[in-house]
Scaffold this motif. Sequence first.
Motif, PDB file in Angstrom:
ATOM      1  N   GLY A  51      39.310  11.997  -5.664  1.00  0.00           N
ATOM      2  CA  GLY A  51      37.888  12.297  -5.775  1.00  0.00           C
ATOM      3  C   GLY A  51      37.552  13.331  -6.828  1.00  0.00           C
ATOM      4  O   GLY A  51      36.584  14.074  -6.688  1.00  0.00           O
ATOM      5  N   VAL A  52      38.309  13.363  -7.911  1.00  0.00           N
ATOM      6  CA  VAL A  52      38.087  14.353  -8.963  1.00  0.00           C
ATOM      7  C   VAL A  52      36.773  14.080  -9.689  1.00  0.00           C
ATOM      8  O   VAL A  52      36.474  12.961 -10.077  1.00  0.00           O
ATOM      9  N   ARG A  53      35.995  15.124  -9.848  1.00  0.00           N
ATOM     10  CA  ARG A  53      34.800  15.119 -10.696  1.00  0.00           C
ATOM     11  C   ARG A  53      34.732  16.512 -11.302  1.00  0.00           C
ATOM     12  O   ARG A  53      34.616  17.512 -10.590  1.00  0.00           O
ATOM     13  N   ALA A  54      34.820  16.565 -12.625  1.00  0.00           N
ATOM     14  CA  ALA A  54      34.826  17.858 -13.318  1.00  0.00           C
ATOM     15  C   ALA A  54      33.944  17.780 -14.555  1.00  0.00           C
ATOM     16  O   ALA A  54      33.943  16.782 -15.274  1.00  0.00           O
ATOM     17  N   ASP A  55      33.200  18.848 -14.770  1.00  0.00           N
ATOM     18  CA  ASP A  55      32.436  19.013 -16.003  1.00  0.00           C
ATOM     19  C   ASP A  55      33.322  19.814 -16.944  1.00  0.00           C
ATOM     20  O   ASP A  55      33.911  20.830 -16.534  1.00  0.00           O
ATOM     21  N   ILE A  56      33.437  19.356 -18.195  1.00  0.00           N
ATOM     22  CA  ILE A  56      34.300  20.045 -19.142  1.00  0.00           C
ATOM     23  C   ILE A  56      33.572  20.276 -20.463  1.00  0.00           C
ATOM     24  O   ILE A  56      32.643  19.548 -20.805  1.00  0.00           O
ATOM     25  N   TRP A  76      41.511   7.293 -13.235  1.00  0.00           N
ATOM     26  CA  TRP A  76      42.399   7.912 -14.226  1.00  0.00           C
ATOM     27  C   TRP A  76      42.442   9.424 -14.053  1.00  0.00           C
ATOM     28  O   TRP A  76      43.501  10.036 -14.191  1.00  0.00           O
ATOM     29  N   ALA A  77      41.294  10.035 -13.741  1.00  0.00           N
ATOM     30  CA  ALA A  77      41.253  11.491 -13.539  1.00  0.00           C
ATOM     31  C   ALA A  77      42.036  11.869 -12.285  1.00  0.00           C
ATOM     32  O   ALA A  77      42.781  12.858 -12.286  1.00  0.00           O
ATOM     33  N   ASP A  78      41.884  11.080 -11.215  1.00  0.00           N
ATOM     34  CA  ASP A  78      42.643  11.325  -9.985  1.00  0.00           C
ATOM     35  C   ASP A  78      44.145  11.244 -10.264  1.00  0.00           C
ATOM     36  O   ASP A  78      44.919  12.087  -9.798  1.00  0.00           O
ATOM     37  N   GLN A  79      44.565  10.232 -11.037  1.00  0.00           N
ATOM     38  CA  GLN A  79      45.981  10.065 -11.361  1.00  0.00           C
ATOM     39  C   GLN A  79      46.490  11.244 -12.197  1.00  0.00           C
ATOM     40  O   GLN A  79      47.583  11.761 -11.937  1.00  0.00           O
ATOM     41  N   LEU A  80      45.724  11.630 -13.182  1.00  0.00           N
ATOM     42  CA  LEU A  80      46.134  12.706 -14.080  1.00  0.00           C
ATOM     43  C   LEU A  80      46.285  14.028 -13.339  1.00  0.00           C
ATOM     44  O   LEU A  80      47.281  14.739 -13.485  1.00  0.00           O
ATOM     45  N   ILE A  81      45.296  14.364 -12.514  1.00  0.00           N
ATOM     46  CA  ILE A  81      45.258  15.669 -11.857  1.00  0.00           C
ATOM     47  C   ILE A  81      46.094  15.688 -10.575  1.00  0.00           C
ATOM     48  O   ILE A  81      46.524  16.744 -10.132  1.00  0.00           O
ATOM     49  N   GLY A  82      46.303  14.522  -9.972  1.00  0.00           N
ATOM     50  CA  GLY A  82      47.068  14.462  -8.731  1.00  0.00           C
ATOM     51  C   GLY A  82      46.244  14.817  -7.515  1.00  0.00           C
ATOM     52  O   GLY A  82      46.774  15.264  -6.496  1.00  0.00           O
ATOM     53  N   LEU A  83      44.926  14.629  -7.596  1.00  0.00           N
ATOM     54  CA  LEU A  83      44.005  14.865  -6.486  1.00  0.00           C
ATOM     55  C   LEU A  83      43.101  13.643  -6.339  1.00  0.00           C
ATOM     56  O   LEU A  83      42.943  12.874  -7.283  1.00  0.00           O
TER      57      LEU A  83
END
Length: 145
Positions: free
Chosen positions: A49-54, A40-47
């Motif tokens: 292998g997304v891994r982000a601390d927020i 879902w994060a990959d789809q949202l951001i368009g990249l």
Amino acid sequence: MTIHRMDHVGVVVEDLAAAVAFFVELGLELEGETTVEGKWADQLIGLDGVRADIAFLRTPDGHSRVEVSAFRSPVTTSPAPRAPVNVPGIPRFTFVVDALDDVLARLRPHGAELVGEVARYEDYCRYGYVRGPAGVIIGLVEELT
């Protein structure tokens, strides 16, 4: 109606802990921190292998929030922008504060740099811009009336 409310503004930073400390010193309250990743994060951001601390921080009145994100992957090769205030697309947050000079003194140890000078607009306010985390421009307004 198509818009219910503005939920939050977000900024990508390199050092999440330092950015959180900056905004807490400004007077925001830490709401929570988490890590996001997966399809879902990959789809949202368009990249891939997304891994982000927020972290989410809210204003004391509870009506506004700031999201700060530090991406662990994919790694970027572009530095944070440090363009002047008048460049289109440069993000700027503005907060109303009680005592502008005191806020500036508290933020300087957290890396805040005054962009120009503190200026007075008639009898309405004193206003200054500082560079905050990742070079984001933060407007600080002290109302005089």
